[in-house]
Write a protein that holds these residues in place. Structure first.
Motif, PDB file in Angstrom:
ATOM      1  N   SER A 109      53.520 -73.241  45.049  1.00 10.17           N
ATOM      2  CA  SER A 109      52.652 -73.880  44.055  1.00 10.17           C
ATOM      3  C   SER A 109      51.456 -72.999  43.752  1.00 10.17           C
ATOM      4  N   VAL A 110      50.952 -73.156  42.540  1.00 12.87           N
ATOM      5  CA  VAL A 110      49.731 -72.479  42.105  1.00 12.87           C
ATOM      6  C   VAL A 110      48.836 -73.537  41.495  1.00 12.87           C
ATOM      7  N   THR A 111      47.659 -73.737  42.088  1.00 15.15           N
ATOM      8  CA  THR A 111      46.738 -74.764  41.618  1.00 15.15           C
ATOM      9  C   THR A 111      45.417 -74.136  41.220  1.00 15.15           C
ATOM     10  N   GLU A 112      45.038 -74.300  39.954  1.00 16.21           N
ATOM     11  CA  GLU A 112      43.746 -73.784  39.500  1.00 16.21           C
ATOM     12  C   GLU A 112      42.664 -74.811  39.797  1.00 16.21           C
ATOM     13  N   THR A 113      41.637 -74.365  40.488  1.00 17.35           N
ATOM     14  CA  THR A 113      40.510 -75.237  40.809  1.00 17.35           C
ATOM     15  C   THR A 113      39.302 -74.787  39.990  1.00 17.35           C
ATOM     16  N   ASP A 114      38.134 -75.235  40.344  1.00 17.94           N
ATOM     17  CA  ASP A 114      36.932 -74.898  39.590  1.00 17.94           C
ATOM     18  C   ASP A 114      36.474 -73.487  39.950  1.00 17.94           C
ATOM     19  N   GLY A 115      37.010 -72.494  39.266  1.00 14.69           N
ATOM     20  CA  GLY A 115      36.590 -71.117  39.485  1.00 14.69           C
ATOM     21  C   GLY A 115      37.449 -70.328  40.445  1.00 14.69           C
ATOM     22  N   ILE A 118      44.393 -71.862  44.235  1.00 14.17           N
ATOM     23  CA  ILE A 118      45.028 -72.068  45.530  1.00 14.17           C
ATOM     24  C   ILE A 118      46.515 -71.758  45.371  1.00 14.17           C
ATOM     25  N   PHE A 119      46.991 -70.782  46.135  1.00 17.98           N
ATOM     26  CA  PHE A 119      48.404 -70.412  46.141  1.00 17.98           C
ATOM     27  C   PHE A 119      49.012 -70.854  47.461  1.00 17.98           C
ATOM     28  N   SER A 120      50.122 -71.564  47.397  1.00 14.44           N
ATOM     29  CA  SER A 120      50.813 -72.008  48.602  1.00 14.44           C
ATOM     30  C   SER A 120      52.152 -71.291  48.727  1.00 14.44           C
ATOM     31  N   PHE A 121      52.540 -71.028  49.981  1.00  8.07           N
ATOM     32  CA  PHE A 121      53.755 -70.272  50.259  1.00  8.07           C
ATOM     33  C   PHE A 121      54.529 -70.910  51.400  1.00  8.07           C
ATOM     34  N   GLU A 122      55.832 -70.665  51.425  1.00 14.98           N
ATOM     35  CA  GLU A 122      56.660 -71.062  52.555  1.00 14.98           C
ATOM     36  C   GLU A 122      57.470 -69.859  53.011  1.00 14.98           C
ATOM     37  N   TYR A 123      57.849 -69.872  54.290  1.00 15.20           N
ATOM     38  CA  TYR A 123      58.616 -68.755  54.842  1.00 15.20           C
ATOM     39  C   TYR A 123      59.496 -69.267  55.969  1.00 15.20           C
ATOM     40  N   THR A 173      55.577 -70.482  40.724  1.00 14.44           N
ATOM     41  CA  THR A 173      56.464 -71.135  41.689  1.00 14.44           C
ATOM     42  C   THR A 173      57.811 -70.414  41.737  1.00 14.44           C
ATOM     43  N   GLY A 174      58.222 -70.013  42.940  1.00  9.06           N
ATOM     44  CA  GLY A 174      59.476 -69.300  43.114  1.00  9.06           C
ATOM     45  C   GLY A 174      59.331 -67.803  43.300  1.00  9.06           C
ATOM     46  N   THR A 175      58.146 -67.244  43.010  1.00 11.52           N
ATOM     47  CA  THR A 175      57.932 -65.813  43.181  1.00 11.52           C
ATOM     48  C   THR A 175      58.096 -65.419  44.652  1.00 11.52           C
ATOM     49  N   ILE A 176      58.854 -64.363  44.906  1.00  9.74           N
ATOM     50  CA  ILE A 176      59.061 -63.857  46.259  1.00  9.74           C
ATOM     51  C   ILE A 176      58.025 -62.779  46.551  1.00  9.74           C
ATOM     52  N   VAL A 177      57.356 -62.889  47.700  1.00  8.01           N
ATOM     53  CA  VAL A 177      56.294 -61.956  48.070  1.00  8.01           C
ATOM     54  C   VAL A 177      56.559 -61.369  49.450  1.00  8.01           C
ATOM     55  N   ASN A 178      55.935 -60.233  49.720  1.00  7.60           N
ATOM     56  CA  ASN A 178      56.019 -59.600  51.026  1.00  7.60           C
ATOM     57  C   ASN A 178      54.914 -60.131  51.929  1.00  7.60           C
ATOM     58  N   LEU A 179      55.263 -60.477  53.159  1.00  9.57           N
ATOM     59  CA  LEU A 179      54.296 -60.998  54.112  1.00  9.57           C
ATOM     60  C   LEU A 179      54.193 -60.084  55.327  1.00  9.57           C
ATOM     61  N   GLU A 180      52.970 -59.709  55.667  1.00  9.59           N
ATOM     62  CA  GLU A 180      52.706 -59.064  56.952  1.00  9.59           C
ATOM     63  C   GLU A 180      51.717 -59.957  57.692  1.00  9.59           C
ATOM     64  N   PHE A 181      52.153 -60.483  58.817  1.00 10.25           N
ATOM     65  CA  PHE A 181      51.315 -61.386  59.592  1.00 10.25           C
ATOM     66  C   PHE A 181      50.327 -60.591  60.436  1.00 10.25           C
ATOM     67  N   ASP A 182      49.231 -61.228  60.817  1.00  7.66           N
ATOM     68  CA  ASP A 182      48.169 -60.560  61.549  1.00  7.66           C
ATOM     69  C   ASP A 182      48.709 -59.928  62.833  1.00  7.66           C
ATOM     70  N   VAL A 183      48.475 -58.618  62.994  1.00  8.05           N
ATOM     71  CA  VAL A 183      49.062 -57.885  64.114  1.00  8.05           C
ATOM     72  C   VAL A 183      48.559 -58.414  65.452  1.00  8.05           C
ATOM     73  N   ILE A 184      47.291 -58.802  65.535  1.00  6.68           N
ATOM     74  CA  ILE A 184      46.761 -59.339  66.792  1.00  6.68           C
ATOM     75  C   ILE A 184      47.410 -60.682  67.102  1.00  6.68           C
ATOM     76  N   GLY A 185      47.541 -61.514  66.079  1.00  4.73           N
ATOM     77  CA  GLY A 185      48.179 -62.818  66.267  1.00  4.73           C
ATOM     78  C   GLY A 185      49.626 -62.685  66.717  1.00  4.73           C
ATOM     79  N   LYS A 186      50.330 -61.664  66.187  1.00  4.27           N
ATOM     80  CA  LYS A 186      51.728 -61.455  66.578  1.00  4.27           C
ATOM     81  C   LYS A 186      51.839 -61.060  68.044  1.00  4.27           C
TER      82      LYS A 186
END
Length: 203
Positions: A109-115, A118-123, A173-186
């Motif tokens: 989802s892509v939600t435009e707020t005041d200025g 918000i982009f939401s993603f699933e993986y 909605t539906g766009t595929i993106v590349n994700l690199e998760f935080d190296v410390i968190g991993k």
């Protein structure tokens, strides 16, 4: 090593399949400053410059890279996020980014707020990559802060500058993106033997 601060947008000008590899031609405002063998992050994927011709340069994505990232979906004319490797001793304005994509995600989802937006993603959470509320995530090479972290979902807030100067203005909605998760968190997740539920901040 990168910071996740996008320097500029390039444009894909050529795509040539060579066996299982893909040569990608790109024009950009930084081409004149590049050199052969230099590492550049392309939508978060670290690739090596193999050819320079005027304002166009070429990189090669091997089959494994094409299988694990969204680079295989590129089309001539697409914009692409670019960042050169960080300089040791300079300010780390984003976070530590390796340029090694962990997996792809899908915009839900892509939600435009005041200025802002918000982009939401699933993986696919079965790969064990965690997100942490207020932690870091790299989306197509862009360093961002996680909000609304779930088991296999998260959101990010995008300011106008980032929206205008990265590929975020092309996402839907539906766009595929590349994700690199935080190296410390991993590393922490691996040491703790964390399950996908770790993404919710389980203590």
């Amino acid at each position: 090593m990168f910071t996740g601060i996008i320097e500029t947008l390039g444009k894909v000008t050529a795509l040539e399949k060579k066996a299982g590899n893909l040569d990608i031609g790109i024009t950009s405002s930084i081409t004149s400053e590049l050199k052969i063998d230099q590492s550049v992050a392309h939508n978060g994927v670290c690739l090596t410059v193999v050819k320079i011709d005027g304002d166009t340069y070429t990189v090669t994505a091997i089959d494994e890279t094409l299988q694990k990232t969204s680079l295989g979906d590129l089309q001539v004319g697409d914009s692409i996020n670019l960042e050169r490797a960080m300089i040791l001793g300079s300010r780390l304005d984003g976070h530590i980014v390796q340029g090694h994509v962990d997996q792809t995600g899908r915009c839900t989802s892509v939600t435009e707020t005041d200025g802002s937006w918000i982009f939401s993603f699933e993986y696919d959470a079965s790969q064990g990559n965690p997100t942490i509320e207020k932690g870091s995530i790299t989306i197509d090479g862009t360093s961002l802060t996680v909000v609304n972290s779930g088991i296999n979902t998260f959101s990010v807030a995008i300011i106008p500058y980032t929206y205008e100067n990265t590929r975020f203005n092309t996402y839907k909605t539906g766009t595929i993106v590349n994700l690199e998760f935080d190296v410390i968190g991993k590393y922490v997740a691996k040491l703790m033997g964390a399950s996908p539920g770790f993404s919710k901040g389980v203590e």
